[in-house]
Design an enzyme around this catalytic site. Sequence first.
Site, PDB file in Angstrom:
ATOM      1  N   ASN A   1       1.063  -1.206   0.098  1.00 20.34           N
ATOM      2  CA  ASN A   1       0.104  -0.104   0.077  1.00 20.34           C
ATOM      3  C   ASN A   1       0.806   1.280   0.059  1.00 20.34           C
ATOM      4  O   ASN A   1       1.540   1.463   1.115  1.00 20.34           O
ATOM      5  CB  ASN A   1      -1.009   0.034   1.202  1.00 20.34           C
ATOM      6  CG  ASN A   1      -1.762   1.297   1.235  1.00 20.34           C
ATOM      7  OD1 ASN A   1      -1.776   2.058   0.320  1.00 20.34           O
ATOM      8  ND2 ASN A   1      -2.157   1.401   2.658  1.00 20.34           N
ATOM      9  N   TRP A   2       1.067   1.823  -1.269  1.00 22.43           N
ATOM     10  CA  TRP A   2       1.928   3.050  -1.365  1.00 22.43           C
ATOM     11  C   TRP A   2       1.352   4.225  -0.662  1.00 22.43           C
ATOM     12  O   TRP A   2       2.016   5.126  -0.734  1.00 22.43           O
ATOM     13  CB  TRP A   2       2.159   3.210  -2.798  1.00 22.43           C
ATOM     14  CG  TRP A   2       3.201   2.135  -3.294  1.00 22.43           C
ATOM     15  CD1 TRP A   2       3.853   1.140  -2.770  1.00 22.43           C
ATOM     16  CD2 TRP A   2       3.448   2.075  -4.745  1.00 22.43           C
ATOM     17  NE1 TRP A   2       4.569   0.197  -3.641  1.00 22.43           N
ATOM     18  CE2 TRP A   2       4.181   1.096  -4.865  1.00 22.43           C
ATOM     19  CE3 TRP A   2       3.069   2.709  -5.840  1.00 22.43           C
ATOM     20  CZ2 TRP A   2       4.700   0.450  -5.994  1.00 22.43           C
ATOM     21  CZ3 TRP A   2       3.803   2.346  -7.050  1.00 22.43           C
ATOM     22  CH2 TRP A   2       4.535   1.375  -7.199  1.00 22.43           C
ATOM     23  N   LYS A   3       0.057   4.343  -0.339  1.00 26.44           N
ATOM     24  CA  LYS A   3      -0.586   5.601   0.144  1.00 26.44           C
ATOM     25  C   LYS A   3      -0.339   6.642  -0.700  1.00 26.44           C
ATOM     26  O   LYS A   3      -0.332   6.556  -2.091  1.00 26.44           O
ATOM     27  CB  LYS A   3       0.075   5.673   1.704  1.00 26.44           C
ATOM     28  CG  LYS A   3      -0.195   4.607   2.501  1.00 26.44           C
ATOM     29  CD  LYS A   3       0.167   4.721   4.126  1.00 26.44           C
ATOM     30  CE  LYS A   3       0.205   3.561   4.830  1.00 26.44           C
ATOM     31  NZ  LYS A   3       0.164   3.634   6.100  1.00 26.44           N
TER      32      LYS A   3
ATOM     33  N   GLY B   1       2.506   2.378  10.933  1.00 26.63           N
ATOM     34  CA  GLY B   1       3.706   3.368  10.537  1.00 26.63           C
ATOM     35  C   GLY B   1       4.523   3.856  11.661  1.00 26.63           C
ATOM     36  O   GLY B   1       5.033   4.803  11.635  1.00 26.63           O
TER      37      GLY B   1
ATOM     38  N   SER C   1       3.615  -2.212  10.430  1.00 30.08           N
ATOM     39  CA  SER C   1       5.164  -2.127  10.615  1.00 30.08           C
ATOM     40  C   SER C   1       5.770  -3.714  10.318  1.00 30.08           C
ATOM     41  O   SER C   1       6.713  -3.935  10.678  1.00 30.08           O
ATOM     42  CB  SER C   1       5.584  -1.745  12.001  1.00 30.08           C
ATOM     43  OG  SER C   1       5.191  -0.401  12.154  1.00 30.08           O
TER      44      SER C   1
ATOM     45  N   GLU D   1      -6.752   4.596   7.896  1.00 30.62           N
ATOM     46  CA  GLU D   1      -6.325   6.331   7.570  1.00 30.62           C
ATOM     47  C   GLU D   1      -7.919   6.788   7.051  1.00 30.62           C
ATOM     48  O   GLU D   1      -8.070   7.768   7.203  1.00 30.62           O
ATOM     49  CB  GLU D   1      -5.138   6.307   6.688  1.00 30.62           C
ATOM     50  CG  GLU D   1      -3.966   6.043   7.642  1.00 30.62           C
ATOM     51  CD  GLU D   1      -2.791   5.468   6.687  1.00 30.62           C
ATOM     52  OE1 GLU D   1      -2.831   5.654   5.500  1.00 30.62           O
ATOM     53  OE2 GLU D   1      -1.929   5.225   7.193  1.00 30.62           O
TER      54      GLU D   1
ATOM     55  N   HIS E   1      -9.379   0.963   5.315  1.00 34.50           N
ATOM     56  CA  HIS E   1      -8.330   1.328   5.702  1.00 34.50           C
ATOM     57  C   HIS E   1      -8.587   2.256   7.033  1.00 34.50           C
ATOM     58  O   HIS E   1      -9.202   3.224   6.765  1.00 34.50           O
ATOM     59  CB  HIS E   1      -7.063   1.887   4.721  1.00 34.50           C
ATOM     60  CG  HIS E   1      -5.678   1.898   5.389  1.00 34.50           C
ATOM     61  ND1 HIS E   1      -5.325   3.087   6.204  1.00 34.50           N
ATOM     62  CD2 HIS E   1      -4.801   1.124   5.043  1.00 34.50           C
ATOM     63  CE1 HIS E   1      -4.146   2.456   6.442  1.00 34.50           C
ATOM     64  NE2 HIS E   1      -3.712   1.468   6.014  1.00 34.50           N
TER      65      HIS E   1
ATOM     66  N   GLY F   1       2.833  -1.016   4.441  1.00 35.83           N
ATOM     67  CA  GLY F   1       3.072   0.363   4.059  1.00 35.83           C
ATOM     68  C   GLY F   1       4.366   0.778   3.733  1.00 35.83           C
ATOM     69  O   GLY F   1       4.899   0.489   2.741  1.00 35.83           O
ATOM     70  N   GLY F   2       5.056   1.342   4.847  1.00 37.65           N
ATOM     71  CA  GLY F   2       6.158   1.667   4.664  1.00 37.65           C
ATOM     72  C   GLY F   2       7.332   0.738   3.861  1.00 37.65           C
ATOM     73  O   GLY F   2       8.047   1.313   3.237  1.00 37.65           O
TER      74      GLY F   2
ATOM     75  N   GLU G   1      -5.086  -4.823  10.993  1.00 40.07           N
ATOM     76  CA  GLU G   1      -4.282  -3.977  11.193  1.00 40.07           C
ATOM     77  C   GLU G   1      -4.305  -3.177  12.523  1.00 40.07           C
ATOM     78  O   GLU G   1      -5.268  -2.216  12.313  1.00 40.07           O
ATOM     79  CB  GLU G   1      -4.315  -2.838  10.006  1.00 40.07           C
ATOM     80  CG  GLU G   1      -4.035  -3.715   8.672  1.00 40.07           C
ATOM     81  CD  GLU G   1      -3.538  -2.662   7.663  1.00 40.07           C
ATOM     82  OE1 GLU G   1      -2.238  -2.703   7.126  1.00 40.07           O
ATOM     83  OE2 GLU G   1      -4.114  -1.488   7.417  1.00 40.07           O
TER      84      GLU G   1
HETATM   85  C1  PEP Z   1      -0.699   0.118   5.982  1.00 40.47           C
HETATM   86  O1  PEP Z   1      -0.449   1.268   5.552  1.00 40.47           O
HETATM   87  O2  PEP Z   1      -1.686  -0.669   6.203  1.00 40.47           O
HETATM   88  C2  PEP Z   1       0.464  -0.226   6.930  1.00 40.47           C
HETATM   89  C3  PEP Z   1       0.332  -1.337   7.627  1.00 40.47           C
HETATM   90  O3  PEP Z   1       1.516   0.621   7.027  1.00 40.47           O
HETATM   91  P1  PEP Z   1       2.995   0.208   7.844  1.00 40.47           P
HETATM   92  O4  PEP Z   1       3.490  -1.220   7.210  1.00 40.47           O
HETATM   93  O5  PEP Z   1       3.793   1.446   7.250  1.00 40.47           O
HETATM   94  O6  PEP Z   1       2.618   0.207   9.040  1.00 40.47           O
END
Ligand code: PEP
Length: 258
Positions: A10-12, A178, A218, A102, A100, A239-240, A172
Amino acid sequence: MSRKPLVSGNWKMHHTHLDAIAFVQKLAFSLDAEDHRRTDVSLHPAFTALRSVQTVLDADRIPVALGAQDVHWEQKGAFTGEISPLMLAKLNVSYVIVGHSERRQYFGETDETVSKKVRAVLAAGMTPIICVGENEEQREAGGAEDLVVGQLEAALRSVAPEAVASLVVAYEPIWAIGTGRTATPDDAQAMAAALRAAVVADHGSEAGAGVRIQYGGSVNPDNVADMLGGPDVDGALVGGASLDAEVFARLITQLRPG
Ligand code: PEP
């Protein structure tokens, strides 16, 4: 039933369409046929990069699925700024992230809109990745499992059991997104098992055996193998660590045996 793991990047709100093209070429170069045989991979660029990524995936026959980060529930209409399931399906999008944290936190997503989106994504022939998860306060208060199961039950209201069997749920915990803090592998497994049990109770054993449950929060190349170690954890939403092609490829290759 054995479920093939799905690792989703997930590049956001990162990467222009030009960055995205370079990323896909680099990722394809770093993965081999065995990685693709063992693990399904999806990439979720911003809407502006979907067409570019689709073109590279198709032209180079790269076995990575195209994903979106959100969608509207109507197929068309006067909804300025929105993107419809039909538009995504025409771009060969396979997976759509829905709900999600966010989107729930900053953009007013509710259990009700998540449920409408899930049905719209399925109706357009794509697979929703339904995100559920508790925040730190809710976890400390001891209500995480009920809350997360409740989010999933709301999302799956009025979805046929056959459809439930083929969709994806991402557990999640919000406090792990993040932040560099992950749940323990045991926590991830326990929540995945609770979610699967709820699916069995509400939609039947075939749906429970088929639904794939990802962990997200993470995940990185150093912890992915442990986080996916439990029998009910079928992949990761990342994500990251999905923003850099070399790091994301390393994360996927950690799932090679031995
Ligand atoms: C996400 O955006 O769904 C996520 C899990 O981000 P990260 O891996 O950066 O915690």
